[in-house]
Design a protein around this motif. Structure first.
Motif, PDB file in Angstrom:
ATOM      1  N   SER A  76      -0.532   5.832  -4.121  1.00  0.00           N
ATOM      2  CA  SER A  76       1.020   5.949  -4.027  1.00  0.00           C
ATOM      3  C   SER A  76       1.623   7.005  -3.615  1.00  0.00           C
ATOM      4  CB  SER A  76       1.491   5.371  -5.379  1.00  0.00           C
ATOM      5  OG  SER A  76       1.024   4.240  -6.102  1.00  0.00           O
ATOM      6  N   ALA A  77       1.113   8.237  -3.965  1.00  0.00           N
ATOM      7  CA  ALA A  77       1.655   9.447  -3.019  1.00  0.00           C
ATOM      8  C   ALA A  77       1.393   9.473  -1.747  1.00  0.00           C
ATOM      9  CB  ALA A  77       0.993  10.563  -3.840  1.00  0.00           C
ATOM     10  N   VAL A  78       0.173   9.168  -1.425  1.00  0.00           N
ATOM     11  CA  VAL A  78      -0.217   9.111   0.040  1.00  0.00           C
ATOM     12  C   VAL A  78       0.512   8.233   0.852  1.00  0.00           C
ATOM     13  CG1 VAL A  78      -1.957   8.710   1.700  1.00  0.00           C
ATOM     14  CG2 VAL A  78      -2.562  10.058  -0.309  1.00  0.00           C
ATOM     15  N   TYR A  79       0.681   6.863   0.409  1.00  0.00           N
ATOM     16  CA  TYR A  79       1.601   5.735   0.813  1.00  0.00           C
ATOM     17  C   TYR A  79       3.059   6.355   1.103  1.00  0.00           C
ATOM     18  CZ  TYR A  79       4.012   1.396   1.839  1.00  0.00           C
ATOM     19  OH  TYR A  79       4.741   0.486   2.335  1.00  0.00           O
ATOM     20  N   GLY A  80       3.742   7.060   0.118  1.00  0.00           N
ATOM     21  CA  GLY A  80       4.970   7.555   0.025  1.00  0.00           C
ATOM     22  C   GLY A  80       5.157   8.567   1.120  1.00  0.00           C
TER      23      GLY A  80
END
Length: 167
Positions: free
Chosen positions: A109-113
């Motif tokens: 999720s952090a990488v997606y953000g």
């Protein structure tokens, strides 16, 4: 949908439950993004995000109506409730899980953000009339980075929570 019924790396079912998952995760994540970018960041002197302004510039580039209501609608509904959740559930997460395996929702999720930030602040600013590329890497660009990563983490957390098995 639970982890037992979802195959890692697979697309989610095209069902009402997936639509509700997207709307709930997108709603909560968009609220978190806007609270950060339009309340907290200005309070601490970092500047005020104006995602509807970027949306308005993009709409104007294509000759579409680009008033404040259209910009807000694009930011809240088209991007926050539909676009970003679709990107996570149907594009990013399946690819992430196929490449990395099941590394958990937080890192993904952090990488997606971060990817959302590159797309929005790097990609969209490159084609929107009158908006400097990556906002000239000024302080507001970094506020936007934190906001997009926050969006990704909140959306990922909500999705993981709603998909978790219940006792």
């Amino acid at each position: 949908m639970t982890p037992q019924t979802r195959t890692p790396g697979a697309f989610p079912a095209l069902a009402g439950s997936t639509l509700m998952l997207m709307i709930i995760a997108g709603s909560v994540a968009t609220v978190a993004f806007d609270i950060w970018g339009q309340v907290i960041a200005p309070w601490i002197g970092l500047g005020n995000l104006s995602p509807d302004g970027l949306a308005r510039s993009l709409l104007g580039t294509f000759g579409l109506p680009n008033g404040r209501p259209e910009g807000i609608f694009m930011h809240l509904v088209i991007v926050g409730l539909i676009g970003y959740p679709v990107g996570y559930l149907f594009i990013f997460r399946p690819i992430w899980e196929r490449v990395t395996g099941q590394t958990g929702w937080f890192l993904a999720s952090a990488v997606y953000g971060f990817g959302l930030w590159v797309f929005a602040i790097g990609g969209i600013t490159a084609i929107a009339d009158g908006v400097p590329f990556f906002l000239n890497f000024t302080r507001i660009a970094w506020v936007a980075l934190a906001g997009h990563v926050l969006y990704g983490i909140v959306a990922g957390w909500i999705i993981a929570y709603l998909e978790a098995p219940r006792a």
